[in-house]
Write an enzyme that holds these catalytic residues in place. Structure first.
Site, PDB file in Angstrom:
ATOM      1  N   CYS A 120       0.832  -1.202   0.000  1.00 27.15           N
ATOM      2  CA  CYS A 120       0.000   0.000   0.000  1.00 27.15           C
ATOM      3  C   CYS A 120       0.869   1.254   0.000  1.00 27.15           C
ATOM      4  O   CYS A 120       1.138   1.849   1.048  1.00 27.15           O
ATOM      5  CB  CYS A 120      -0.932  -0.014   1.211  1.00 27.15           C
ATOM      6  SG  CYS A 120      -2.120   1.310   1.149  1.00 27.15           S
TER       7      CYS A 120
ATOM      8  N   THR B  40     -25.931   1.677  11.251  1.00 22.41           N
ATOM      9  CA  THR B  40     -26.989   1.473  10.244  1.00 22.41           C
ATOM     10  C   THR B  40     -27.799   2.748  10.067  1.00 22.41           C
ATOM     11  O   THR B  40     -27.901   3.570  10.986  1.00 22.41           O
ATOM     12  CB  THR B  40     -27.934   0.320  10.629  1.00 22.41           C
ATOM     13  OG1 THR B  40     -28.901   0.179   9.581  1.00 22.41           O
ATOM     14  CG2 THR B  40     -28.644   0.567  11.945  1.00 22.41           C
ATOM     15  N   TYR B  41     -28.292   2.913   8.861  1.00 25.71           N
ATOM     16  CA  TYR B  41     -29.192   4.039   8.572  1.00 25.71           C
ATOM     17  C   TYR B  41     -30.551   3.472   8.158  1.00 25.71           C
ATOM     18  O   TYR B  41     -31.387   4.176   7.643  1.00 25.71           O
ATOM     19  CB  TYR B  41     -28.617   4.896   7.444  1.00 25.71           C
ATOM     20  CG  TYR B  41     -27.186   5.328   7.682  1.00 25.71           C
ATOM     21  CD1 TYR B  41     -26.897   6.507   8.360  1.00 25.71           C
ATOM     22  CD2 TYR B  41     -26.121   4.541   7.239  1.00 25.71           C
ATOM     23  CE1 TYR B  41     -25.579   6.892   8.588  1.00 25.71           C
ATOM     24  CE2 TYR B  41     -24.801   4.916   7.462  1.00 25.71           C
ATOM     25  CZ  TYR B  41     -24.542   6.087   8.139  1.00 25.71           C
ATOM     26  OH  TYR B  41     -23.243   6.456   8.366  1.00 25.71           O
TER      27      TYR B  41
ATOM     28  N   THR C 128     -31.231   1.784   5.626  1.00 22.70           N
ATOM     29  CA  THR C 128     -31.468   1.979   4.190  1.00 22.70           C
ATOM     30  C   THR C 128     -30.718   0.899   3.419  1.00 22.70           C
ATOM     31  O   THR C 128     -29.762   0.295   3.925  1.00 22.70           O
ATOM     32  CB  THR C 128     -30.920   3.325   3.699  1.00 22.70           C
ATOM     33  OG1 THR C 128     -29.515   3.353   3.962  1.00 22.70           O
ATOM     34  CG2 THR C 128     -31.593   4.490   4.363  1.00 22.70           C
TER      35      THR C 128
ATOM     36  N   THR D  17     -31.200  -4.033   8.319  1.00 24.58           N
ATOM     37  CA  THR D  17     -30.084  -4.622   7.563  1.00 24.58           C
ATOM     38  C   THR D  17     -29.183  -5.492   8.433  1.00 24.58           C
ATOM     39  O   THR D  17     -28.120  -5.915   7.999  1.00 24.58           O
ATOM     40  CB  THR D  17     -29.220  -3.509   6.921  1.00 24.58           C
ATOM     41  OG1 THR D  17     -28.694  -2.686   7.969  1.00 24.58           O
ATOM     42  CG2 THR D  17     -30.016  -2.659   5.958  1.00 24.58           C
TER      43      THR D  17
ATOM     44  N   GLU E 122     -22.710   3.321   0.719  1.00 25.43           N
ATOM     45  CA  GLU E 122     -22.958   1.984   1.269  1.00 25.43           C
ATOM     46  C   GLU E 122     -21.812   1.027   0.936  1.00 25.43           C
ATOM     47  O   GLU E 122     -21.454   0.159   1.725  1.00 25.43           O
ATOM     48  CB  GLU E 122     -24.288   1.442   0.748  1.00 25.43           C
ATOM     49  CG  GLU E 122     -25.459   2.230   1.305  1.00 25.43           C
ATOM     50  CD  GLU E 122     -26.805   1.748   0.783  1.00 25.43           C
ATOM     51  OE1 GLU E 122     -27.732   1.609   1.586  1.00 25.43           O
ATOM     52  OE2 GLU E 122     -26.934   1.532  -0.443  1.00 25.43           O
TER      53      GLU E 122
END
Ligand SMILES: CC(C)C[C@H](N)C(=O)O
Length: 550
Positions: free
Chosen positions: A198, A444-445, A447, A456, A521
């Site tokens: 990296c 979490t939202y 969605t 979810t 997301e």
């Protein structure tokens, strides 16, 4: 071309030069900006004169003439004029740049690469000058900690609550009181990032290493560092790719060896290196671009064509199913399966059944082929790496299946064991990590793509469990059958690549999965990959430390 030590020296000067403005307090910052402005004024005035410039106030005179100094600082100025959360800094740097161009006709560099990620369009990313109060404060914090808002932070800011935990932990690991000296911390970070090639993080850490007084010689590679650091290479290597091979003997060797690591130092080092292994996966998983002022982040040429496709032109992809556009029914089918699982009563599985399910997911994972695009590491990375061919090998295919059973999370769990041991050996770190793990696990939202009010949790749990499964960690109370119901093969392949072979990921891989998800997301998923992998490594490392101690 300048030789390497000159480049290193120049980096250091440049960092110091811009360091004068890294203050939260507007008055202190104003002082810094005035100093910056007057320094450039002096440089501009002396432009062309072969005399040495004396800017003794921040001690940057080192035999460079004014013209060279101006040109060398241009990329840094460009960065600050675009990517700084403080408006006063952006404006001052813009005006200095304009001044340089106008008074001396010097050609200014232009930013290339279009934003922090080459997977995500720039206008889909949270801007550094965002109006969102929480994010703005986090960017300011990040700027003061790192002398910049790195692309990686900008991308994480889709999820400010997480970013908050992340910044606190990273700051604590790198900059606050702790067992290891600062140069060691940054050097260990560099060695950790070397395992996944990296270069992005290596460059950032090398800058910090210099800024904190590290010996530039060490940046020539591991042959130039003290034996004590060299002794750490092996454990870094194993942890990065096959942490299940870590034993208490590895710990013993370092503690009782000639160069004596204390338990606290070693804990600090182990946490640092797991942090940077995991962070490397995020860098590749989200396709981060080089920083503006890195060599590939800007250009002086006017006919440079932005080639954002350089990463997507690669034709190899994760697996055959990558070309399947409908992803086994797409998002609506996934949501239906999630709903079904949540509504169905908890199945009473016997221990044998659970074990079987775990073994099945594990061996299926071993069958998944990942991207075949294996990059050959460059010399500037290889110099920090020992045994570069040592990589992840499927846990299911480990040599000594009987000697190395799967890791029962119930026997050694983060919550009950790892957390307190970490806290005991390196004050407070357990708590910080615990907050960060919990944040990543529970975030979490409600969605999913364009859908709202979605539970979810089963999907997120499946991702987390799948990663632990690839590292041989088994949670007794989880029904591994859910992994197969919720993660389609292509997504599993993406997860496996990002987690185990991040350096192989291509833009096509990123585009080919979770197609109906928003970028935020996909980044969210990447944060879970980062944290679950870090936790897996850490569990093995801390268990070995515990075994050594008892
Ligand atoms: C990873 C994502 C699907 C998470 C989802 N957006 C949520 O709010 O839980």
């Amino acid at each position: 071309m300048a030789d390497e030590s000159e480049v290193v020296q120049r980096d250091k000067e440049s960092l110091r030069f811009f360091h004068v403005i890294c203050y939260r307090d507007p008055i202190a910052r104003k002082k810094g900006l005035d100093l910056l402005k007057s320094s450039f004024d002096a440089l501009i005035d002396r432009y062309g004169s072969p005399r040495e410039v004396d800017l003794s106030s921040n001690n940057i005179s080192n035999g460079f003439d004014a013209k060279r100094q101006i040109i060398e600082h241009l990329p840094g100025l460009l960065r600050l004029s675009i990517q700084c959360p403080f408006k006063d800094v952006r404006e001052t740097c813009k005006s200095i740049l304009a001044d340089i161009k106008e008074r001396k006709g010097i050609k200014l560099p232009r930013k290339i690469g279009g934003g922090p990620s080459h997977f995500i369009a720039e206008n889909d990313v949270v801007p550094v000058d965002t109006e969102d109060e929480q994010t703005k404060l986090l960017f300011m914090e990040a700027f003061i900690q790192n002398n910049r808002v790195p692309n990686i932070i900008q991308l994480m800011s889709y999820h400010p609550d997480y970013l908050d935990c992340f910044l606190k932990t990273q700051h604590y690991l790198l900059h606050e009181d702790g067992p290891l000296p600062f140069d060691y911390r940054h050097y260990i970070s560099i060695m950790a990032c070397g395992r996944h090639q990296c270069s992005y993080l290596i460059k950032l850490q090398a800058q910090e290493f210099l800024l904190h007084g590290g010996n530039p010689e060490w940046l020539k590679g591991i042959d130039y560092v003290p034996q004590k650091l060299k002794d750490f290479l092996e454990i870094n290597k194993i942890l990065a790719h096959r942490p299940w091979l870590i034993t208490k003997e590895h710990i013993e060797k370092l503690i009782a060896g000639k160069n004596r690591w204390s338990l606290s130092e070693l804990t600090h080092a182990l946490i640092l290196c797991t942090h940077f292994h995991a962070l490397s996966t995020f860098v590749f998983g989200c396709g981060l671009n080089d920083e503006i002022d890195f060599q590939n982040g800007h250009t002086f040429s006017s006919n440079h064509v932005d080639n954002d496709d350089s990463y997507s032109s690669d034709s190899s992809s994760l697996s055959d199913s990558a070309n399947n556009s409908d992803e086994e029914g797409g998002l609506s089918a996934l949501m239906a399966r999630m709903k079904e699982l949540t509504e169905r009563k908890e199945e009473e599985l016997t221990i044998e059944e659970r074990l079987k399910d775990f073994a099945k997911v594990e061996s299926q994972s071993a069958e998944i082929t990942t991207s075949q695009k294996i990059p050959s590491p460059r010399a500037d990375i290889l110099r920090y790496v020992e045994d570069p061919n040592f990589t992840y090998k499927d846990f299911a295919k480990r040599d000594s299946v009987t000697e190395i059973p799967s890791f029962r999370a119930q026997d050694y769990s983060w919550e009950e064991h790892g957390f307190s041991l970490a806290n005991r050996l390196y004050n407070e770190i357990g708590t910080l990590l615990d907050d960060k793990f919990n944040m990543a696990y529970n975030l979490t939202y409600y969605t999913m793509g364009n859908n709202t009010q979605v539970d979810t949790s089963s999907f997120r749990k499946a991702i987390w469990s799948y990663i632990h499964c690839m590292y041989g960690i088994r949670h007794d109370d989880y029904n591994y059958g859910e992994v197969n119901q919720l993660l389609e093969r292509n997504l599993k392949a993406y997860i496996k690549t990002v987690t185990c072979y991040p350096e192989r990921l291509t833009k096509k891989d990123y585009d080919g999965v979770m197609k109906e998800f928003k970028h935020s997301e996909k980044v969210h998923v990447n944060l879970m990959l980062l944290e679950a992998r870090m936790q897996a490594e850490l569990l093995y490392a801390l268990r070995a430390v515990m075994k050594y101690m008892t």
